[in-house]
Write a protein that holds these residues in place. Structure first.
Motif, PDB file in Angstrom:
ATOM      1  N   LYS A  29       0.858  -1.128  -0.113  1.00 56.41           N
ATOM      2  CA  LYS A  29      -0.115   0.192   0.143  1.00 56.41           C
ATOM      3  C   LYS A  29       0.848   1.332   0.029  1.00 56.41           C
ATOM      4  N   ASP A  31       0.846   5.324   0.050  1.00 61.31           N
ATOM      5  CA  ASP A  31      -0.004   6.618   0.358  1.00 61.31           C
ATOM      6  C   ASP A  31       0.822   7.670  -0.348  1.00 61.31           C
ATOM      7  N   ASN A  32      -0.042   8.826  -0.557  1.00 59.10           N
ATOM      8  CA  ASN A  32       0.451  10.218  -1.092  1.00 59.10           C
ATOM      9  C   ASN A  32       1.160  10.008  -2.446  1.00 59.10           C
ATOM     10  N   TRP A  72      -0.562  -0.018  -4.459  1.00 59.03           N
ATOM     11  CA  TRP A  72      -2.245  -0.017  -4.438  1.00 59.03           C
ATOM     12  C   TRP A  72      -2.557   1.050  -3.298  1.00 59.03           C
ATOM     13  N   ASP A  73      -3.693   1.788  -3.494  1.00 56.11           N
ATOM     14  CA  ASP A  73      -4.184   2.861  -2.703  1.00 56.11           C
ATOM     15  C   ASP A  73      -5.689   2.637  -2.603  1.00 56.11           C
ATOM     16  N   LYS A  74      -6.357   3.094  -1.994  1.00 57.17           N
ATOM     17  CA  LYS A  74      -7.830   3.005  -1.838  1.00 57.17           C
ATOM     18  C   LYS A  74      -8.690   2.963  -3.125  1.00 57.17           C
ATOM     19  N   ASP A  75      -8.049   3.778  -3.839  1.00 54.76           N
ATOM     20  CA  ASP A  75      -8.617   3.967  -5.158  1.00 54.76           C
ATOM     21  C   ASP A  75      -8.378   3.397  -6.319  1.00 54.76           C
ATOM     22  N   ARG A 164      -3.033   5.279 -12.513  1.00 50.90           N
ATOM     23  CA  ARG A 164      -3.930   4.591 -11.191  1.00 50.90           C
ATOM     24  C   ARG A 164      -5.023   3.698 -12.048  1.00 50.90           C
TER      25      ARG A 164
END
Length: 695
Positions: A29, A31-32, A72-75, A164
């Motif tokens: 994961k 972030d940013n 990966w991220d939440k989106d 993404r």
């Protein structure tokens, strides 16, 4: 009759997970992450892939320096692709013809929801803008429109593509432990004139099949980097060849191919084009088995797992090319001929100890044990392999009333031999008696020992006196195909495999009838994988134009067959029985082999269609009058060397002569692929909507 159907809506939502065989790679994961094409915010993070296979020249490693990072991220699924390409030349019409990145994404291996996206960086002066292409192969209803957040940036010696891929494309929500599936290719070319080369990170070289993608697991930490790239395939079904590429730092290392703890083969990595590569040969798995999991391991413990093609599938494909022959095709014998593989030992190599079970039918489809009246007979051959799998062959025989005295047939060669043989015409004249003797012996032997002869004789015997050239069933080969179609249907040996694409508003009004597009693919999309059949066609345009109300049906032709008109009509009847189709608004279209199938089917059954749109195909000009009341829009590439432009032109000319309603569009710069431009022509769908049978 059996049918296999896959169903899709153009606006889609959720699915289920199907666990595949390949162990997943853990991706972290992140972030940013800002999608800006620079990749500065990645640092050293992400799951790293630094070795690829060059599918166009597997022994040559992709230009060193290309790296894939995944997170990966939440989106969505995050990817940073650093492509080493010191001369960025992008394709003109097709994204993958030049510098580009291509991906396949699925919920997991085995998932019915799969999509393709292709991206050009927009860094070629001729193509200054980033371009995207989607192929929507998703089955689950009401998923969102496909999207990708992507930026490309130039860099020293190549370019970056940062993107993404939204989870919404697959109806997923992100969480640790969840799985997804992914495969990446990137392409390059040295000059505008040369063909592109393709490099891959994929368990298989190319397949629109979610079972053949890498598995990724959403995690906190990343798996170890991929330092080896491995590709495996069968060499003449004699042994397996494993191609291995790596960075130059592994040159000189020994690579061992293992199944579990068992070593199958070993070789050293040698310096190759700035990297290192090797080729390892390993034996085939035992009959009836497949390699469950293979790994390539260096002596300093760099390890990569890889999958191999299913050898049973490969053997089944090879089996279709092995001839099954009777002792004779044309005979007066009072028994049917013995039938076996022409090369029994080759069949045993493919399917083990086998059995053949043969049933014989007369021309009226009656099961018989011996020939009676002169004429057509059919042998249905069941091939039963060692593991119990059954395949079929269908052989036409011809029974004569008495022995044929082939030696009494007079055959003379009156035409000169081709100049390319370099034989003096005067010598041919002087030796004509000897040549005619040879010709008689050769032709008469072929007449007695060829299925073409039994097909022709049966067709001629069954042709009515006075039949015109425009009659639909006067060609002996067409008659033979029609006869076998009837028998296969009677024996329930027909199988329609197809996928149905439904418009976004399907079912909202339960009384609504929809126009239908029936699309026939080309020869390269034959087989038993419906995803392959969907590679091209109008469904891709319709997926992004939801205002168009068409039901679209994409059938698949078996590997060793061609589009046959009665089979297509039988499929059409099945579709009409299952879906609310406006029977007056049925459109038939197809490309290449499917273009030929479109012409032939429309000529034999013009009353079933509102219009047709054959692409880079051809037909029989003598049958054009049958289509004179059918709206026809023909498409062809001006530089097509596979199916000459003249094949479409002669049909257009014949239709015009018959007083037909025909339009003809030539894409002057297109080669055989004129279907991409055709199915991206908005006016085509406006024209489809305007057509109605009998209008």
């Amino acid at each position: 009759m059996k049918s296999t159907v896959a169903l899709a809506f153009f606006v889609l939502f959720a699915t289920t997970l199907v666990v595949g065989a390949e162990p997943p790679y853990d991706i972290p994961k992140l972030d940013n992450i800002t999608i800006d094409g620079k990749g500065d915010d990645w640092g050293e993070r992400g799951f790293r892939v630094a070795a690829f296979i060059n599918t166009d020249a597997p022994a040559n490693r992709t230009t060193p320096g290309s790296v894939l990072r995944i997170g990966w991220d939440k989106d969505g699924l995050l990817a940073l692709i650093t492509v080493a390409d010191d001369n960025i030349i992008e394709g003109d019409k097709r994204i993958f013809d030049g510098a580009s990145v291509e991906m396949l994404c699925a919920v997991d291996t085995g998932s019915p929801d799969l999509y393709y996206t292709g991206i050009t960086p927009g860094l070629d002066p001729k193509h200054p803008n980033l371009r995207q292409q989607f192929i929507d192969l998703r089955n689950t209803p009401r998923l969102k429109k496909l999207d990708v957040d992507v930026v490309a940036q130039p860099r020293a010696g190549g370019y970056n593509v940062e993107l993404r891929l939204p989870w919404a494309n697959l109806g997923m929500t992100a969480a640790e432990g969840k799985l997804t599936a992914f495969t990446l290719w990137f392409n390059s070319k040295d000059t505008p004139e040369t063909t592109r080369t393709r490099s891959i990170w994929s368990p298989y070289q190319w397949s629109y099949d979610s079972n053949k993608l890498h598995r990724l697991r959403l995690s906190r930490e990343a798996s170890n980097p991929v330092a080896l790239a491995v590709s495996a395939d069968y060499y003449r079904l004699h042994h397996m060849r494993v191609e291995i590429n790596s960075g130059s730092e592994l040159a000189g290392k020994t690579v061992t191919i293992l199944e579990g703890e068992t070593a199958l083969g070993t070789c050293k990595l040698a310096t190759s084009d700035g990297g290192a590569s090797t080729l390892v040969e390993i034996p085939l798995p035992p009959y009836g088995a497949n390699y469950a999991k293979l790994t390539a391991k260096t002596d300093d413990d760099n390890v990569v797992s890889f999958t191999v093609p299913d050898i049973q599938t490969a053997r089944a494909a090879a089996l279709t090319s092995l001839a099954v022959r009777p002792k004779y095709y044309v005979s007066d014998a009072d028994t049917f001929p013995a039938i076996d593989f022409e090369l029994p030992f080759a069949a045993e190599d493919l399917i083990g100890d086998y059995q053949l079970r043969v049933s014989y039918y007369d021309k009226n489809y009656h099961l018989v044990t011996k020939p009676g009246k002169p004429g057509r007979y059919g042998a249905v051959v069941e091939i039963i392999g060692k593991n119990g799998d059954v395949t079929y062959r269908f052989i036409t025989l011809y029974h004569t009333a008495q022995p044929v005295k082939w030696d009494n047939i007079k055959i003379e060669l009156n035409s000169p031999l081709p100049d390319a043989l370099g034989i003096d015409p005067d010598v041919v004249t002087a030796q004509s008696k000897q040549l005619n003797t040879y010709l008689r012996i050769y032709v008469t032997r072929q007449l007695a020992d060829s299925e073409k002869s039994s097909i022709i004789f049966a067709g001629l015997q069954e042709t009515k006196t006075g039949a015109t050239k425009q009659d639909t069933i006067t060609n002996p080969r067409e008659m033979n195909t029609a006869w076998w179609f009837g028998l296969k249907k009677k024996l329930a040996l027909l199988e329609h495999k197809y996928r149905v694409f439904l418009p976004h508003n399907y079912g909202v009004d339960t009384t609504q009838k929809y126009p239908l597009i029936l699309f026939l693919h080309g020869s390269g999309q034959r087989g038993d994988n419906l995803a392959t059949a969907q590679q091209y066609g109008p469904q891709h345009y319709l997926a992004t134009h939801q205002e168009l109300p068409f039901i679209t049906v994409v059938p698949q032709c078996p590997l060793d067959q061609w589009w046959y008109s009665e089979d297509i009509i039988d499929l059409l009847d099945e579709i009409l029985a299952k879906y609310p189709v406006d029977i007056g608004r049925v459109i038939l279209t197809g490309l290449s082999m499917g273009g030929f199938g479109t012409w032939r089917t429309a000529a034999l059954h013009p009353e079933r269609f509102a219009a047709i749109a054959p692409i880079c195909g051809g037909g029989q000009p003598l049958l054009a009058p049958a289509m004179k009341n059918l709206p026809v829009w023909v498409f062809h590439g001006g530089r097509d060397t596979t199916v000459p432009l003249a094949r479409s032109q002669e049909m257009v000319d014949a239709l015009k002569k018959a007083g037909g309603n025909v339009k003809f569009t030539i894409f002057p710069e297109d080669g055989h692929d004129s279907w991409t431009d055709t199915y991206n022509t908005p006016e085509l769908y406006t024209w489809f909507l305007a057509q109605r049978r009998g209008k």
